[in-house]
Design an enzyme around this catalytic site. Structure first.
Site, short mmCIF file in Angstrom:
data_model
loop_
_atom_site.label_atom_id
_atom_site.label_comp_id
_atom_site.label_asym_id
_atom_site.label_seq_id
_atom_site.Cartn_x
_atom_site.Cartn_y
_atom_site.Cartn_z
N SER A 70 0.80 -1.22 0.00
CA SER A 70 0.00 0.00 0.00
C SER A 70 0.83 1.27 0.00
O SER A 70 0.27 2.36 0.11
CB SER A 70 -0.95 0.01 1.21
OG SER A 70 -0.21 0.00 2.41
N LYS A 81 -4.31 4.54 9.92
CA LYS A 81 -3.45 5.41 9.13
C LYS A 81 -3.86 6.87 9.24
O LYS A 81 -3.01 7.76 9.36
CB LYS A 81 -3.47 4.95 7.67
CG LYS A 81 -2.81 3.59 7.45
CD LYS A 81 -2.90 3.14 6.00
CE LYS A 81 -2.20 1.79 5.81
NZ LYS A 81 -2.28 1.31 4.41
#
Length: 814
Positions: A679, A722
């Protein structure tokens, strides 16, 4: 003194788990192609070959560094090709040899060696030691029944001390490393001494073995004698019509059996065993086994049930009082209680709480038991590797006991308790069976109403039990077992959740534990937040509780020194005095826009992380260098990024041969635990484009998303963690894959309001939003307006998530 021959080249035959000594024949089976080539080469050149043992036997394709430096030059006496393609050899060891250097050969191992021609010694102690060893062999042969009768004659006929020592190596029991060490010992005297010590150890072992056999024989005779006496005593007691000793125990068991509620099958078995016991001598071993079995039957709850509370408000209050957050599992428990209050026959749920250490899985199980009114019993499964731990041992074994399931039911005292199966992912298996397979019957609602423990040998109903499993990761849980569990994943606590838990639970608990009052110590919210950020790095709150306890103990010392009126306010200014310097740090935004530096986002077992991703271009030949302890999936993602940028060279106004004249270095600084996952793709691509075009990256922007070769942005995991890490680091703009829009519902509202969240579906959009100015020229078919997050996340059709590469828990996934 050792005498060596001139150097010469020989083919090498690597051996696995075998050490061949000079003067000893040995049969070998050879299957590897390189070994067969070495044999053919040796047969073409006189039949001599160097036998060298591998350092590790599990290496199937060894290199030169995997071989020991000392081996045995042997002669191939016979070579036979077997029907299965292998080659059977009969070889005889000739001389020790030491590898001087390896010689490259495409088909087999080859080396320049020097051979030990002579190791004769004039030392009279060697001759004396030789005689002593021969005498020791004579004692060994007398004690060892398995020793061949002509062994002593063969040993006495050997006059060469070196050959004697090499021959006796095959007699004593030595490990592979000990055998290799003897082969590498060139001094005859030292070899004889070591063989002599090994013989002495063997003799001592044989003497102990002889004593044990003699003792077992005596005990067997005594057992037979006692059995005969017991038989005579039973006959006498039968004539007298009175059992005397043991009658009270029988009466007590009979009374308990009459009062105990049992199933029909259990009562029939108990009555039969009680009749057997009444006919036995109370002092016999078999009577003890039967008595223990009856005690277990009568102690288990066969019919007894605890009253389960179905008051939803009361249960919700109990759960909320003891635990902060954990909304999903609380709702599931309340749903079960709601169904139980409406339906008559409801089986207990089988839940599995999965999450990192310290998030409250085990303590939450106790709270569930308290909220539902069920008895609680915990079964620790960490390190369990024997199936009998679950199913129990059969009564034929000495010291047999029921399995842990039945033992927990006895402790609970009711047939509908809450059983906590703690750490189900830490079980393993060996030759004694697989405990995870034994749990399949326990946790299957269609089978556990007739669970059969080996010790009881009766069907026991577990259908009313509420099972709750805990695990740190699902990777260690077998799929058949996982299929029977209702998994509820508990992610790590956010900073705001840790702050609330500390204020509500941890500070009062540690204050009481330290003997302090609320007026003697207080903690500011900012100090607790600083503890969570810079003094701990975890998903749960265990380390945070330890730091709070440490601060309270420091305050307790001051109270004891200055008096009970002392008051200490723990704030950020005095944290270093109480706890020492901070031990951890977290990522922060850059002060200025920089070229080739991008802020990425990752998730680890301790929460979200703000990463710095750097790219530099230097003159070279087009190599792509990645550093920072990167995992395999992340390295593959970097390769995909490089290919994408090369394919867009024209649109980015880059030279067509830019990748042939420069090397590119992608670095992840400040990550001692490494990083893994795909990612970080769009972050690496942005940093690479910024480096090549010289356009700075916006310092207020972070991003996460997987990239494809065509520039599409794929969804990722850990959006909540995140975004929290970005918010903590002062980031005000975050680029998130479009297909992760649905995950914004889990992000706290104050975080969503504090940041501009941009949803992207292509790399063109990423470059437009991340760089301070678009790359020269028009990138892509058209620039469209960015998609930003609304005040409330829009309801969209959930997209199928793309699974990230697996990684260890200690390594964050970007």
């Amino acid at each position: 003194m050792a005498t060596w021959s001139d150097e010469r080249q020989l083919p090498i035959l690597p051996l696995r788990e075998v050490v061949v000594f000079p003067g000893t024949p040995a049969p070998l089976i050879v299957a590897r192609a390189r070994s067969v080539s070495a044999i053919a080469e040796a047969q073409r050149n006189g039949g001599e070959i160097l036998l060298v043992t591998q350092r590790r036997g599990d290496v199937t394709s060894p290199g030169a560094e995997d071989l020991f430096e000392v081996g045995t030059v042997a002669r191939i006496e016979q070579a036979l090709k077997l029907p299965d393609g292998n080659t059977k050899l009969l070889i005889e060891g000739l001389r020790r040899a030491q590898i001087v250097r390896h010689v490259d050969h495409p088909d087999h191992f080859r080396a320049v060696v020097r051979e030990l021609v002579s190791d004769a010694s004039d030392d009279p102690e060697v001759e004396a030691l030789t005689r002593t060893v021969k005498g020791t062999v004579e004692r060994y042969v007398k004690l060892n029944r398995a020793a061949p009768p002509d062994m002593l004659m063969g040993v006495n006929g050997i006059e060469d001390p070196s050959r004697l020592a090499d021959l006796l190596v095959g007699v004593v029991k030595l490990t592979l490393d000990e055998r290799q060490s003897l082969l590498e010992t060139f001094d005859v005297r030292e070899r004889l001494e070591r063989v002599f010590k090994a013989l002495q150890n063997e003799i001592e072992f044989l003497q102990v073995e002889r004593k044990l056999r003699s003792r077992v024989r005596r005990e067997r005779d005594n057992t037979e004698r006692e059995a005969w006496i017991d038989e005579q005593m039973r006959a006498i007691q039968k004539e007298l019509g009175d059992r005397g000793e043991g009658r009270d125990d029988l009466d007590d068991l009979t009374r308990q059996l009459a009062e105990k509620e049992l199933t029909d099958e259990a009562r029939t078995r108990a009555e039969r065993e009680l009749r057997r016991l009444s006919q036995m001598n109370p002092m016999s071993a078999e009577a003890t086994v039967v008595r223990n079995y009856l005690d277990w039957l009568l102690a288990l709850p066969w019919v007894e049930r605890a009253e389960v509370r179905t008051d939803l408000p009361e249960a919700a209050a109990v759960l909320d009082e003891a635990h902060y957050g954990l909304v999903d599992v609380k709702e599931r428990i309340l749903e079960y209680l709601a169904v139980a209050s409406l339906a008559d026959d409801v089986q207990g749920p089988i839940l599995c709480l999965v999450g990192p250490p310290g998030v409250g899985k085990t303590s939450f199980a106790r709270s569930i038991a308290k909220a539902t009114g069920r008895p609680f019993a915990r079964i620790a499964l960490g390190g369990v590797r024997d199936e009998a731990e679950i199913r129990g041992h059969r009564r034929t074994y000495i010291g047999a006991l029921p399995g842990r399931i039945v033992q927990a039911m006895k402790r609970a005292g009711a047939r509908n308790p809450l059983l906590l199966l703690d750490e189900v992912d830490k079980m393993s298996s060996d030759i004694r069976g697989d405990p995870a397979s034994a749990l399949l019957e326990v946790l299957d609602p269609e089978q556990n109403q007739a669970f059969n423990d080996h010790y009881l040998d009766l069907d026991y109903d577990l259908s009313d039990v509420m099972f709750l499993c805990t695990a740190n990761s699902l990777h260690g849980v077998p799929l058949p077992l996982l299929d029977r569990l209702e998994v509820i994943e508990l992610s790590g606590y956010t900073e705001m959740e840790k702050l609330a838990i500390a204020e509500r639970y941890l500070v009062p608990k540690q204050r009481r534990a330290s003997g302090l009052t609320e007026g003697q110590v207080s903690f500011s919210r900012q100090s607790l937040l600083e503890m969570a950020r810079r003094y701990t790095k975890e998903s749960g709150v265990r380390a945070l509780e330890r730091e709070i306890g440490k601060a309270c103990r420091k305050v307790a010392r001051r109270v004891l020194h200055f008096g009970p009126l002392t008051k200490v306010d723990v704030v950020t200014g005095n944290l270093e005095q109480l706890l020492g310097p901070p031990r951890h740090d977290f990522g922060r935004k850059e002060e200025d826009d920089q070229v080739g530096l991008v802020k990425g986002l990752s998730v680890s077992s301790t929460g979200g992380e703000l990463l710095a991703i750097e790219v530099a271009a230097v003159p070279g030949t087009g190599k792509l260098i990645t550093t920072g302890r990167l995992g395999e999936v992340l390295k593959e993602s970097a390769t995909a990024v490089f290919t994408y940028v090369r394919s867009r060279a024209a649109a980015l106004h880059l030279d067509a041969d830019f990748h042939d004249t420069q090397d590119f270095h992608i670095h992840y600084p400040g990550l001692p635990g490494g990083v893994e996952g795909p990612s970080a793709g769009i972050a690496m691509a942005t940093a690479l484009v910024s480096c090549l075009t010289g356009i700075p990256v916006r310092s207020d922007t972070a991003m996460t998303g997987e990239i494809t070769l065509r520039g599409r942005v794929l969804p990722i995991g850990g959006v909540k963690e995140k975004l929290l890490a970005a918010h903590r680091g002062g980031i005000t703009r975050v680029l998130v894959p479009e297909r992760n829009r649905k995950d914004l519902v889990d992000v706290p509202e104050q975080v969503r309001d504090a940041m501009e969240i941009l949803f992207v579906d292509h790399m063109d959009r990423v470059l437009q939003e991340a760089l301070t100015s678009p790359p020269l020229g028009k990138v892509g078919a058209a620039w469209s307006e960015p998609s930003t997050t609304p005040a409330e996340p829009a309801a969209t059709e959930p997209a199928t998530p793309v699974q990230e590469g697996s990684s260890q828990e200690a390594r964050p996934r970007p």
